[in-house]
Scaffold this motif. Structure first.
Motif, mmCIF file in Angstrom:
data_model
loop_
_atom_site.group_PDB
_atom_site.id
_atom_site.type_symbol
_atom_site.label_atom_id
_atom_site.label_comp_id
_atom_site.label_asym_id
_atom_site.label_seq_id
_atom_site.Cartn_x
_atom_site.Cartn_y
_atom_site.Cartn_z
ATOM 1 N N ARG A 45 43.851 45.959 40.099
ATOM 2 C CA ARG A 45 43.089 46.785 41.252
ATOM 3 C C ARG A 45 42.599 46.171 42.075
ATOM 4 O O ARG A 45 42.094 47.104 42.890
ATOM 5 C CB ARG A 45 41.964 47.395 40.423
ATOM 6 C CG ARG A 45 42.214 48.009 38.889
ATOM 7 C CD ARG A 45 42.940 49.666 39.638
ATOM 8 N NE ARG A 45 43.978 49.651 40.437
ATOM 9 C CZ ARG A 45 45.803 49.317 39.101
ATOM 10 N NH1 ARG A 45 45.645 49.304 37.800
ATOM 11 N NH2 ARG A 45 46.611 49.679 40.357
ATOM 12 N N LYS A 46 42.728 44.697 42.057
ATOM 13 C CA LYS A 46 41.700 43.912 43.166
ATOM 14 C C LYS A 46 43.061 43.150 44.002
ATOM 15 O O LYS A 46 42.985 43.277 45.214
ATOM 16 C CB LYS A 46 41.945 42.773 41.956
ATOM 17 C CG LYS A 46 40.489 41.328 43.097
ATOM 18 C CD LYS A 46 39.789 40.502 41.771
ATOM 19 C CE LYS A 46 39.859 38.959 42.500
ATOM 20 N NZ LYS A 46 39.139 38.423 40.859
ATOM 21 N N TYR A 47 44.289 42.902 43.330
ATOM 22 C CA TYR A 47 45.672 42.879 44.712
ATOM 23 C C TYR A 47 45.621 43.429 45.151
ATOM 24 O O TYR A 47 46.948 44.151 44.795
ATOM 25 C CB TYR A 47 46.023 41.783 43.768
ATOM 26 C CG TYR A 47 45.299 40.336 43.945
ATOM 27 C CD1 TYR A 47 45.215 39.375 44.448
ATOM 28 C CD2 TYR A 47 45.375 40.207 42.609
ATOM 29 C CE1 TYR A 47 44.436 37.995 44.746
ATOM 30 C CE2 TYR A 47 44.026 38.636 42.427
ATOM 31 C CZ TYR A 47 44.012 38.089 43.213
ATOM 32 O OH TYR A 47 42.934 36.931 43.296
ATOM 33 N N GLY A 48 45.801 44.647 45.357
ATOM 34 C CA GLY A 48 46.103 45.694 46.400
ATOM 35 C C GLY A 48 46.553 47.101 44.820
ATOM 36 O O GLY A 48 47.765 46.869 45.024
ATOM 37 N N THR A 49 45.107 48.308 45.052
ATOM 38 C CA THR A 49 45.704 49.104 44.150
ATOM 39 C C THR A 49 47.168 49.905 45.042
ATOM 40 O O THR A 49 47.325 50.063 46.100
ATOM 41 C CB THR A 49 43.755 49.238 43.606
ATOM 42 O OG1 THR A 49 43.981 50.521 42.720
ATOM 43 C CG2 THR A 49 43.419 50.275 44.930
ATOM 44 N N CYS A 50 46.883 50.942 43.904
ATOM 45 C CA CYS A 50 47.888 52.622 44.003
ATOM 46 C C CYS A 50 47.164 54.072 43.453
ATOM 47 O O CYS A 50 46.744 52.834 41.794
ATOM 48 C CB CYS A 50 49.121 51.932 44.084
ATOM 49 S SG CYS A 50 49.737 52.237 42.620
ATOM 50 N N GLU A 51 47.357 54.733 43.710
ATOM 51 C CA GLU A 51 47.073 55.571 42.819
ATOM 52 C C GLU A 51 48.210 55.903 42.299
ATOM 53 O O GLU A 51 49.480 55.792 42.560
ATOM 54 C CB GLU A 51 46.704 57.439 43.717
ATOM 55 C CG GLU A 51 45.542 57.517 44.317
ATOM 56 C CD GLU A 51 44.478 57.545 43.839
ATOM 57 O OE1 GLU A 51 44.671 58.016 42.099
ATOM 58 O OE2 GLU A 51 43.845 56.428 43.908
ATOM 59 N N HIS A 52 48.324 56.365 40.826
ATOM 60 C CA HIS A 52 49.244 55.732 39.569
ATOM 61 C C HIS A 52 48.847 56.280 38.711
ATOM 62 O O HIS A 52 47.688 57.084 37.837
ATOM 63 C CB HIS A 52 50.261 54.875 39.153
ATOM 64 C CG HIS A 52 48.771 53.306 38.681
ATOM 65 N ND1 HIS A 52 47.892 52.953 39.416
ATOM 66 C CD2 HIS A 52 48.744 53.059 37.730
ATOM 67 C CE1 HIS A 52 46.867 52.100 38.384
ATOM 68 N NE2 HIS A 52 47.722 52.047 37.848
ATOM 69 N N GLY A 53 49.806 56.518 37.956
ATOM 70 C CA GLY A 53 49.550 57.164 36.247
ATOM 71 C C GLY A 53 51.170 57.223 35.615
ATOM 72 O O GLY A 53 52.004 56.961 36.261
ATOM 73 N N GLY A 54 51.589 57.794 34.139
ATOM 74 C CA GLY A 54 52.367 57.298 33.114
ATOM 75 C C GLY A 54 51.485 57.981 32.001
ATOM 76 O O GLY A 54 50.610 58.974 32.239
ATOM 77 N N ILE A 72 42.748 55.033 36.698
ATOM 78 C CA ILE A 72 41.629 54.162 37.749
ATOM 79 C C ILE A 72 42.141 53.578 38.404
ATOM 80 O O ILE A 72 42.680 52.478 38.067
ATOM 81 C CB ILE A 72 40.778 53.590 36.219
ATOM 82 C CG1 ILE A 72 39.480 55.200 36.078
ATOM 83 C CG2 ILE A 72 39.710 53.203 38.291
ATOM 84 C CD1 ILE A 72 38.546 53.765 35.346
ATOM 85 N N SER A 73 42.118 53.940 40.165
ATOM 86 C CA SER A 73 42.734 52.831 40.534
ATOM 87 C C SER A 73 41.908 52.406 41.287
ATOM 88 O O SER A 73 42.064 51.651 42.389
ATOM 89 C CB SER A 73 43.237 54.056 41.726
ATOM 90 O OG SER A 73 42.893 54.701 42.464
ATOM 91 N N ASP A 74 40.481 53.110 41.162
ATOM 92 C CA ASP A 74 39.315 51.894 42.063
ATOM 93 C C ASP A 74 38.593 50.404 41.347
ATOM 94 O O ASP A 74 38.640 50.641 39.815
ATOM 95 C CB ASP A 74 38.276 52.596 42.050
ATOM 96 C CG ASP A 74 37.162 52.698 43.208
ATOM 97 O OD1 ASP A 74 37.968 51.761 44.189
ATOM 98 O OD2 ASP A 74 35.982 51.797 42.017
ATOM 99 N N TYR A 75 38.541 49.022 41.605
ATOM 100 C CA TYR A 75 38.213 48.257 40.684
ATOM 101 C C TYR A 75 36.754 49.057 40.158
ATOM 102 O O TYR A 75 36.774 48.790 38.469
ATOM 103 C CB TYR A 75 38.049 47.076 41.668
ATOM 104 C CG TYR A 75 37.530 46.022 41.207
ATOM 105 C CD1 TYR A 75 38.390 44.729 40.621
ATOM 106 C CD2 TYR A 75 36.136 46.089 40.916
ATOM 107 C CE1 TYR A 75 38.006 44.117 39.709
ATOM 108 C CE2 TYR A 75 35.868 44.953 40.541
ATOM 109 C CZ TYR A 75 36.395 43.385 39.630
ATOM 110 O OH TYR A 75 35.903 42.343 39.245
ATOM 111 N N ASP A 76 36.098 49.053 40.533
ATOM 112 C CA ASP A 76 34.379 49.365 39.930
ATOM 113 C C ASP A 76 34.243 50.126 39.219
ATOM 114 O O ASP A 76 33.468 50.388 38.317
ATOM 115 C CB ASP A 76 33.071 49.788 41.215
ATOM 116 C CG ASP A 76 33.338 48.714 42.805
ATOM 117 O OD1 ASP A 76 33.308 47.503 42.003
ATOM 118 O OD2 ASP A 76 32.867 48.873 43.568
#
Ligand code: 4AD
Length: 456
Positions: free
Chosen positions: A414-423, A387-391
């Motif tokens: 998620r608050k300080y500069g989010t990005c799409e990411h995975g692992g 999840i990249s979105d704070y809410d």
């Protein structure tokens, strides 16, 4: 008794013996060498003793003792697993004779360094193939001297190295996250808890959340760290402590994640096939090994449910699978064995997965998630987009009934500069079981921990 009076002295008139190891010994043909090691096998004949020496350098080496060498007190007492030191001349064995590396050492002097017991306490008697599993587990420290266990452990070391090389080549940075934590990643039911200076703490289930926190500074990262799961069942593929290879990637989409996973797995396989020691072990333990080909089969969760029903693979209670069901270990394994090649099972329902998984845009009950399944083992990798979105993350905590406060440091990502990411996380012992065709992951770690066992 008469014969046992012979005392051996090192002959100083002979050329000085070169300290050598079994590995590389053929290069010393015709030379006098000094070897130290353990008596792996022993055959005492009237005029010859044949000792197979294990000096733990890799190959075994055959020693031949004759004449005065077999007339000493040490010779009478010699037992399997005693440590010895010998000097002697390296020779090629005669045509048609079999010995490791095609050589033997004709011993001119030797001594016992550490005597192993004879009689009731002899090594051969203690470690028996037909002993019950619990007795064998108690004797893991001795079993590890066996050829199969040694081969598995050697291969394991090569595998870990191959992972590091593969990730280094694509410029991932290795980190070492903590094992002692105060948040769960994969649900509370498999947490081991302990007292941490009077406060509750846990052994880590996964380093994922910590890896995510360093994406903004280190970029793509990975770790090879122990994970702990209080699994309450005894299966072929569950340990309480296992080695977890985990990686996390920034600014990617789901397809990038799947491509990366395929790349890492095939790259590690290639490296091991090119590694002379690893490929020899593979030939010995899993001669039928077929390297997986890219692209791996990508199977949607809903198509997997269809597959199970069309192939008569039932649930544990005998009924058909329905969309929304968790696919149990037995069913998953049956399907994977039938398909008999690596499968990327993707897009699991949200309610089956953890709080952090990203939902599919336009298909919000499902997630961008992947399990990699291997024949004979089943799931070896679990991964997802996050999840990249704070809410959305806050909603995720709520849905899973997790208090968000202890996760403040994770939420801050998620608050300080989010990005799409995975692992993803890969179980090293499971990958080894697949690679080396082992019946259980317990054979693939040094001292396995599972329900009821944390010894030796
Ligand atoms: O699917 P899991 O639970 O995923 C995670 O822990 C993620 N947080 C990883 C991540 O995305 N960074 O576990 C990942 C893998 C499984 O596919 C399996 O290979 C292994 O860890 N694993 C176990 N291996 C042995 N014994 C157990 N009890 C295991 N539990 C998980």
């Amino acid at each position: 008794a008469e014969a046992a009076k012979v005392k051996l002295v090192e002959d100083s008139s002979k050329p000085a013996a070169i300290k050598a190891r079994a590995k590389g010994l053929p290069d010393f043909a015709g030379k006098r060498v000094r070897l130290q090691g353990w008596v792996h096998r022993l055959r005492k004949q009237k005029t010859n003793f044949f000792v197979v020496l294990r000096d733990a350098s890799g190959p075994l080496v055959q020693l031949v003792l004759t004449g005065d060498c077999i007339k000493t007190v040490d010779a009478l007492d010699l037992t399997v697993e005693s440590t010895i030191e010998v000097t002697g001349t390296v020779q090629k064995v005669k045509e048609g004779q079999n010995a490791p590396q095609g050589i033997e050492v004709v011993v001119d002097w030797w001594k016992i360094v550490g005597r192993a017991p004879a009689g009731d306490d002899a090594f051969e008697g203690r470690i028996q193939a037909d002993a019950d599993p619990s007795t064998r587990a108690d004797l893991r420290h001795l079993e590890l001297r066996g050829e199969t266990a040694t081969a598995v452990m050697r291969f394991r070391a090569r595998l870990l190295r191959a992972f590091r090389e593969a990730l280094d080549e694509i410029e991932f940075t290795e980190v070492t996250p903590p094992c002692m934590v105060q948040t769960s990643v994969e649900g509370g039911s498999t947490l081991f808890s302990f007292d941490y200076y009077g406060a509750p703490a846990y052994l880590t289930q996964s380093s994922q959340l910590y890896l995510e926190t360093v994406l903004p500074s280190l970029g793509n990262v990975y770790c090879i760290q122990e994970s702990f799961r209080a699994e309450k069942s005894l299966t072929r593929r569950h340990l309480s402590e296992y080695t977890h290879f985990e990686a996390e990637l920034a600014f990617i989409d789901f397809k990038d994640l799947l491509d990366h996973l395929e790349h890492v797995i095939t790259s590690v396989v290639d490296k091991l096939l090119q590694d002379p020691v690893a490929s020899e072990i593979l030939k010995q333990l899993n001669p039928g090994f077929v390297p997986p080909q890219k692209p791996f089969m990508r199977l949607d969760y809903r198509d997997a449910i269809k597959y199970l029903n069309e192939h008569g693979i039932k649930k544990e209670d005998g009924s058909d699978h329905e969309v929304g069901d968790d696919i149990a270990e037995a069913a998953e394994r049956k399907m994977t064995d039938q398909i008999n090649r690596p499968i990327m099972l993707i897009n699991f329902p949200k309610h089956l997965k953890s709080f952090y998984m990203k939902q599919i845009a336009g298909d919000e009950d499902y997630t961008e998630s992947v399990d990699v399944l291997m024949p004979n083992v089943g799931e070896v990798v679990g991964g997802s987009m996050r999840i990249s979105d704070y809410d959305e993350l806050m909603a995720g905590y709520k849905r899973e009934g997790i208090p968000h406060e202890p996760y403040y440091w994770f939420t801050d990502q998620r608050k300080y500069g989010t990005c799409e990411h995975g692992g993803y996380g890969l179980g090293v012992e499971r990958l080894l079981a697949w690679f080396l065709d082992r019946y259980t992951v317990r054979e693939c770690c040094l001292y396995p921990r599972y329900m009821g066992r944390a010894r030796p």
